[in-house]
Design a protein around this motif. Structure first.
Motif, PDB file in Angstrom:
ATOM      1  N   LYS A 117       0.936  -1.097  -0.014  1.00  0.00           N
ATOM      2  CA  LYS A 117      -0.053  -0.132  -0.048  1.00  0.00           C
ATOM      3  C   LYS A 117       0.889   1.399  -0.147  1.00  0.00           C
ATOM      4  O   LYS A 117       0.483   2.289  -0.655  1.00  0.00           O
ATOM      5  N   MET A 118       1.815   1.351   0.900  1.00  0.00           N
ATOM      6  CA  MET A 118       2.671   2.460   1.076  1.00  0.00           C
ATOM      7  C   MET A 118       3.604   2.833  -0.586  1.00  0.00           C
ATOM      8  O   MET A 118       3.565   3.840  -0.901  1.00  0.00           O
ATOM      9  N   VAL A 119       3.872   1.501  -1.238  1.00  0.00           N
ATOM     10  CA  VAL A 119       4.639   1.605  -2.442  1.00  0.00           C
ATOM     11  C   VAL A 119       3.693   2.103  -3.341  1.00  0.00           C
ATOM     12  O   VAL A 119       4.063   3.296  -4.384  1.00  0.00           O
ATOM     13  N   SER A 120       2.354   1.790  -3.260  1.00  0.00           N
ATOM     14  CA  SER A 120       1.343   2.201  -4.323  1.00  0.00           C
ATOM     15  C   SER A 120       0.936   3.608  -4.114  1.00  0.00           C
ATOM     16  O   SER A 120       0.921   4.367  -5.228  1.00  0.00           O
ATOM     17  N   GLU A 121       0.989   4.306  -2.723  1.00  0.00           N
ATOM     18  CA  GLU A 121       0.681   5.574  -2.513  1.00  0.00           C
ATOM     19  C   GLU A 121       1.678   6.322  -2.838  1.00  0.00           C
ATOM     20  O   GLU A 121       1.351   7.464  -3.501  1.00  0.00           O
ATOM     21  N   GLN A 122       3.043   6.046  -2.602  1.00  0.00           N
ATOM     22  CA  GLN A 122       4.035   6.580  -3.193  1.00  0.00           C
ATOM     23  C   GLN A 122       4.084   6.849  -4.898  1.00  0.00           C
ATOM     24  O   GLN A 122       4.681   7.845  -5.215  1.00  0.00           O
ATOM     25  N   LEU A 123       3.914   5.786  -5.495  1.00  0.00           N
ATOM     26  CA  LEU A 123       4.032   5.865  -6.964  1.00  0.00           C
ATOM     27  C   LEU A 123       2.939   6.685  -7.258  1.00  0.00           C
ATOM     28  O   LEU A 123       2.944   7.575  -8.193  1.00  0.00           O
ATOM     29  N   GLU A 124       1.559   6.617  -6.821  1.00  0.00           N
ATOM     30  CA  GLU A 124       0.652   7.537  -7.180  1.00  0.00           C
ATOM     31  C   GLU A 124       0.751   9.047  -6.921  1.00  0.00           C
ATOM     32  O   GLU A 124       0.731   9.957  -7.810  1.00  0.00           O
ATOM     33  N   ARG A 125       1.473   9.280  -5.692  1.00  0.00           N
ATOM     34  CA  ARG A 125       2.222  10.520  -5.383  1.00  0.00           C
ATOM     35  C   ARG A 125       2.949  11.276  -6.345  1.00  0.00           C
ATOM     36  O   ARG A 125       2.920  12.390  -6.958  1.00  0.00           O
ATOM     37  N   ILE A 126       4.142  10.434  -6.786  1.00  0.00           N
ATOM     38  CA  ILE A 126       5.152  10.731  -7.473  1.00  0.00           C
ATOM     39  C   ILE A 126       4.510  10.913  -9.261  1.00  0.00           C
ATOM     40  O   ILE A 126       4.781  11.996  -9.868  1.00  0.00           O
ATOM     41  N   ILE A 127       3.610  10.191  -9.584  1.00  0.00           N
ATOM     42  CA  ILE A 127       2.875  10.471 -10.933  1.00  0.00           C
ATOM     43  C   ILE A 127       2.006  11.642 -10.797  1.00  0.00           C
ATOM     44  O   ILE A 127       2.280  12.381 -11.779  1.00  0.00           O
ATOM     45  N   SER A 128       1.350  11.976  -9.820  1.00  0.00           N
ATOM     46  CA  SER A 128       0.540  13.095  -9.702  1.00  0.00           C
ATOM     47  C   SER A 128       1.188  14.333  -9.681  1.00  0.00           C
ATOM     48  O   SER A 128       1.053  15.302 -10.191  1.00  0.00           O
ATOM     49  N   THR A 129       2.402  14.357  -8.912  1.00  0.00           N
ATOM     50  CA  THR A 129       3.510  15.424  -9.020  1.00  0.00           C
ATOM     51  C   THR A 129       4.044  15.705 -10.429  1.00  0.00           C
ATOM     52  O   THR A 129       3.852  16.826 -10.717  1.00  0.00           O
ATOM     53  N   TYR A 130       4.405  14.593 -10.697  1.00  0.00           N
ATOM     54  CA  TYR A 130       5.057  14.656 -12.477  1.00  0.00           C
ATOM     55  C   TYR A 130       3.904  15.274 -13.316  1.00  0.00           C
ATOM     56  O   TYR A 130       4.272  16.140 -14.093  1.00  0.00           O
TER      57      TYR A 130
END
Length: 174
Positions: A117-130
Motif C-alpha cells: 500500500k505504501m509503495v502504491s501510494e508513493q507511486l501515485e504521489r510521484i505520478i500526480s506530482t509529475y
C-alpha cells in the motif's frame, strides 16, 4: 492518553520480564509462556483486523470482534497460567511453537500488505506530482502545439468542410 502510557509500560515490563527469564533471574512456567504466546497471537489478529478496517474506511468495522479479541488476549496471559490444570508439557510446547510461528507469519503478511500500500501510494504521489508539473510546463505547451499542428496537416480542409455542410443539410432536412 493514559491508555497509551499503560500500554507502553506493559510493553517495557514484558521486555524486562523476558530478560529476567532469559538470564534465569526468574523462571516463568511454560503455561505462563503459553498464555503470552496465545495473547500475542490474538493481538496479531487484532492488527490484521485493524489493517482491514483502514482499507474499508469504516472505523467501526469489526469493533465488537476487536473488543472481544482484546478481552481474550488479556485473559490469555492473566488467566491461563493460573488455571488449576495439569498441563502436559508436550502440548504446551506444541501450542507455544504453533502460536509463535502463526503470529510471525501474520505479522509478515500484514507488513507486506502495508508495504504494498505504501509503495502504491508513493507511486501515485510521484505520478500526480509529475503530471501537475508537466501540465504547466513549456514542454506541455510544445507537445500540445505539435499535436494541433499535426492534426491540421492531416486534415483535408476542403473534404471536412463539404462533409460538415452535407451533415448540416441532412440534419435540417435540406
Amino acid at each position: 492518553m493514559y491508555l497509551a502510557q499503560i500500554t507502553k509500560y506493559m510493553a517495557v515490563s514484558l521486555l524486562i520480564l523476558s530478560f529476567l527469564n532469559y538470564f534465569e533471574l526468574l523462571v516463568l512456567p511454560t503455561a505462563y509462556l503459553m498464555g503470552f504466546a496465545l495473547s500475542a497471537l490474538t493481538f496479531t489478529f487484532i492488527d490484521l483486523l485493524d489493517y482491514n478496517v483502514a482499507q474499508s474506511n469504516d472505523p467501526f468495522k469489526f469493533r465488537r470482534l476487536k473488543d472481544f479479541l482484546y478481552f481474550i488476549a488479556v485473559s490469555f496471559f492473566m488467566v491461563i497460567p493460573f488455571l488449576n490444570i495439569k498441563w502436559v508439557q508436550s502440548v504446551i510446547e506444541n501450542v507455544n511453537d504453533m502460536t509463535v510461528l502463526l503470529s510471525v507469519s501474520i505479522i509478515f503478511y500484514v507488513n507486506s500488505l502495508k508495504h504494498k500500500k505504501m509503495v502504491s501510494e508513493q507511486l501515485e504521489r510521484i505520478i500526480s506530482t509529475y503530471i501537475q508539473d508537466f501540465l504547466g510546463s513549456d514542454e506541455h505547451k510544445r507537445v500540445v502545439e505539435e499535436a494541433v499542428q499535426d492534426s491540421i496537416k492531416k486534415m483535408n480542409i476542403k473534404e471536412t468542410t463539404l462533409a460538415a455542410i452535407q451533415e448540416y443539410k441532412n440534419s435540417h432536412g435540406e
